[in-house]
Scaffold this active site. Structure first.
Site, PDB file in Angstrom:
ATOM      1  N   GLY A  23       0.491  -1.055   0.047  1.00  0.00           N
ATOM      2  CA  GLY A  23      -0.290   0.080  -0.469  1.00  0.00           C
ATOM      3  C   GLY A  23       0.885   0.977   0.600  1.00  0.00           C
ATOM      4  NE  ARG A  33      14.051  16.198  -2.060  1.00  0.00           N
ATOM      5  CZ  ARG A  33      14.715  16.568  -1.624  1.00  0.00           C
ATOM      6  NH1 ARG A  33      14.536  16.225  -0.319  1.00  0.00           N
ATOM      7  NH2 ARG A  33      15.383  17.921  -1.549  1.00  0.00           N
ATOM      8  CB  ALA A  34      16.337  10.145   1.348  1.00  0.00           C
ATOM      9  CB  VAL A  35      16.527   5.858  -1.952  1.00  0.00           C
ATOM     10  CG1 VAL A  35      17.585   4.734  -2.970  1.00  0.00           C
ATOM     11  CG2 VAL A  35      16.591   5.300  -0.500  1.00  0.00           C
ATOM     12  NE  ARG A  37      18.014  15.657  -5.562  1.00  0.00           N
ATOM     13  CZ  ARG A  37      16.966  16.401  -5.320  1.00  0.00           C
ATOM     14  NH1 ARG A  37      17.319  17.501  -4.596  1.00  0.00           N
ATOM     15  NH2 ARG A  37      16.590  16.750  -6.833  1.00  0.00           N
ATOM     16  NE  ARG A  84      -0.644  -5.070  -0.013  1.00  0.00           N
ATOM     17  CZ  ARG A  84      -1.521  -3.560  -0.299  1.00  0.00           C
ATOM     18  NH1 ARG A  84      -2.601  -3.800  -1.707  1.00  0.00           N
ATOM     19  NH2 ARG A  84      -1.680  -2.932   0.320  1.00  0.00           N
ATOM     20  N   GLY A 114       5.696  -1.533   3.991  1.00  0.00           N
ATOM     21  CA  GLY A 114       5.868  -2.309   5.209  1.00  0.00           C
ATOM     22  C   GLY A 114       5.897  -3.957   5.127  1.00  0.00           C
ATOM     23  CG  ASP A 115       4.763  -7.472   8.290  1.00  0.00           C
ATOM     24  OD1 ASP A 115       6.136  -7.457   8.388  1.00  0.00           O
ATOM     25  OD2 ASP A 115       4.109  -8.355   8.046  1.00  0.00           O
ATOM     26  CB  THR A 137       2.332   0.871   5.954  1.00  0.00           C
ATOM     27  OG1 THR A 137       1.490   0.544   6.419  1.00  0.00           O
ATOM     28  CG2 THR A 137       3.693  -0.024   6.866  1.00  0.00           C
ATOM     29  CG  ASP A 139      -2.112  -0.394   7.816  1.00  0.00           C
ATOM     30  OD1 ASP A 139      -2.625   0.510   7.769  1.00  0.00           O
ATOM     31  OD2 ASP A 139      -1.075  -1.345   6.933  1.00  0.00           O
ATOM     32  CG  ASP A 141       1.137  -3.362   9.565  1.00  0.00           C
ATOM     33  OD1 ASP A 141       1.618  -2.801   9.388  1.00  0.00           O
ATOM     34  OD2 ASP A 141       0.392  -3.754   9.543  1.00  0.00           O
ATOM     35  NE  ARG A 183      -2.297  -4.830   4.944  1.00  0.00           N
ATOM     36  CZ  ARG A 183      -2.892  -5.186   4.166  1.00  0.00           C
ATOM     37  NH1 ARG A 183      -3.155  -6.582   3.368  1.00  0.00           N
ATOM     38  NH2 ARG A 183      -2.501  -4.770   2.912  1.00  0.00           N
ATOM     39  CG  HIS A 262      -8.426   2.904  -0.910  1.00  0.00           C
ATOM     40  ND1 HIS A 262      -9.105   2.710  -0.657  1.00  0.00           N
ATOM     41  CD2 HIS A 262      -7.062   2.213  -0.480  1.00  0.00           C
ATOM     42  CE1 HIS A 262      -9.556   1.102  -0.642  1.00  0.00           C
ATOM     43  NE2 HIS A 262      -7.660   1.137  -0.503  1.00  0.00           N
TER      44      HIS A 262
HETATM   45  O1  F6P Z   1      -1.746  -1.501   4.851  1.00  0.00           O
HETATM   46  C1  F6P Z   1      -2.290   0.092   3.914  1.00  0.00           C
HETATM   47  C2  F6P Z   1      -3.288  -0.582   4.159  1.00  0.00           C
HETATM   48  O2  F6P Z   1      -4.617   0.784   3.363  1.00  0.00           O
HETATM   49  C3  F6P Z   1      -4.434  -0.889   5.309  1.00  0.00           C
HETATM   50  O3  F6P Z   1      -4.609  -0.014   6.138  1.00  0.00           O
HETATM   51  C4  F6P Z   1      -5.561  -1.593   4.584  1.00  0.00           C
HETATM   52  O4  F6P Z   1      -5.809  -2.582   5.145  1.00  0.00           O
HETATM   53  C5  F6P Z   1      -5.494  -1.594   3.466  1.00  0.00           C
HETATM   54  O5  F6P Z   1      -3.880  -1.140   2.437  1.00  0.00           O
HETATM   55  C6  F6P Z   1      -6.244  -2.033   1.862  1.00  0.00           C
HETATM   56  O6  F6P Z   1      -5.046  -2.178   0.576  1.00  0.00           O
HETATM   57  P1  F6P Z   1      -5.783  -1.891  -0.430  1.00  0.00           P
HETATM   58  O7  F6P Z   1      -4.926  -0.680  -0.965  1.00  0.00           O
HETATM   59  O8  F6P Z   1      -5.338  -2.991  -1.471  1.00  0.00           O
HETATM   60  O9  F6P Z   1      -7.046  -1.706  -0.454  1.00  0.00           O
END
Ligand code: F6P
Length: 344
Positions: A23, A33-35, A37, A84, A114-115, A137, A139, A141, A183, A262
């Site tokens: 996401g 940009r930082a990478v 430059r 993804r 993210g993860d 991310t 999240d 998380d 998430r 979103h």
């Molecule tokens: O990981 C970021 C996130 O926005 C989550 O908060 C959410 O569950 C998910 O991505 C939504 O995914 P998509 O953009 O595939 O709808």
């Protein structure tokens, strides 16, 4: 600078691939940009891989220079696009990605995400391509870091939306149920709930009791003098639509339900996200230039740190339940306080 350039020679890194995956999060562009430059300052070339791991499999790339990353610092989203990729988690998919690195002369990858992005980076490092991960991310998380790029901007966006909702809820003396992203984690919801003065916050980390954590909170808030209520629900804790329906069935009031969705992912990054992304992007390239491969960049107690990716991926962090207690105290303190009405 001379020492650094010497170390760069030692590490043998001449060309870095940079990608954003998963996401999108505000501040990803600032990290790219930082990478670019930092690399340019060390005479390291940068290849932008488009559409995340998917792009590495398919050799979807663009050369990046100091100039090509001008004006992206303030922009939300990611100029490299994102995706993804289930294929990348399969050995066959990664073989194609390794072949792309060889074909393009890429010595190392900086992966921003993210993860899921970090899991991909770990696997790629095991396949022999040096990597550094930068956590980004909304999240927050990612277990190995206190902070992920994009979280602050998303919190501010959500709080701004809730403040607007509050104006109309107060005027109509209504109950609002707002669903925020995150998430499977409640970091965004709890932080936003505290900042927006929520009546109650439901997060996946705390198994909630509908009667106690929703209905009684509304009733107690009413007893404390409020005529409008703001419930914040993390998407991982349940559906705001369901919660709204159950409130109506239980006590007959008709909540208004808002799923922020979103909208929380967009917008110009906050100062905190730009600043953190810039420091993280710099640190990622310095790690590679100085021969420290297979790392993640993280924040711990406000400081930027580097961790071996193998170790980082075994770490666990937990939602601070103290924040939950503070949120409850803000709403119920006056009812529970024995000094209530004593003037103290
Ligand atoms: O990981 C970021 C996130 O926005 C989550 O908060 C959410 O569950 C998910 O991505 C939504 O995914 P998509 O953009 O595939 O709808």
């Amino acid at each position: 600078m001379e020492n650094i350039v010497n170390n760069t020679m030692k590490s043998g890194i001449k060309r870095i691939g940079v990608l954003t995956s998963g996401g999108d999060a505000p501040g990803m562009n600032a990290a790219v940009r930082a990478v670019v430059r930092t690399a340019a300052s060390l005479d390291i070339q940068c290849v932008g891989i488009r559409r995340g791991w998917h792009g590495l499999i398919n050799a979807d790339f663009t050369m990046l220079t100091r100039e090509s990353v001008s004006h992206i610092l303030t922009q939300g989203g990611t100029m490299l696009y994102t995706a993804r990729s289930a294929e990348f988690m399969q050995p066959e998919g990664r073989q194609k990605a390794v072949a792309t690195c060889r074909m393009l002369g890429i010595d190392a990858i900086v992966a921003i995400g993210g993860d899921g992005t970090f899991k991909g980076a770990l696997e790629l490092s095991r396949d022999g391509v040096p990597v550094v991960g930068i956590p980004a991310t909304i999240d927050n998380d990612v277990d190995c870091t206190n902070y992920t790029i994009g979280f602050d901007t998303a919190c501010n966006t959500a709080v701004d939306c809730i403040d607007r909702l509050r104006d109309t809820m107060r005027s109509h003396e209504r109950c609002s149920v707002v669903e925020v992203m995150g998430r499977n984690a409640g970091y965004l919801a709890l932080y936003v709930g505290l900042a927006a003065g929520a009546t109650s916050v439901l997060v996946p980390e705390h198994k909630y009791d509908f009667q106690k954590d929703v209905i009684e909170r509304i009733q107690e808030s009413g007893l404390a003098g409020n005529s409008h209520f703001m419930l914040v629900v993390a998407e991982g804790a349940g559906s705001a639509v369901d919660i709204g329906r159950r409130i109506e069935e239980a006590i007959g009031i008709e909540p208004r339900v808002t799923v922020l969705g979103h909208i929380q992912r967009g917008g110009s990054p906050s100062a905190r996200d730009r600043e953190t992304a810039t420091r993280m992007g710099y640190s990622a390239v310095m790690a590679l230039a100085e021969g420290r491969f297979n790392r993640v960049i993280a924040t711990q107690e406000g400081q930027i740190v580097e961790l071996p990716i193998e170790e980082a991926m075994t770490m666990k962090k937990h939602l601070q339940m103290k924040r939950y207690h503070i949120m409850e105290t803000m709403q119920l303190g006056s009812l529970k306080n024995p000094m209530r009405g004593s003037g103290m």
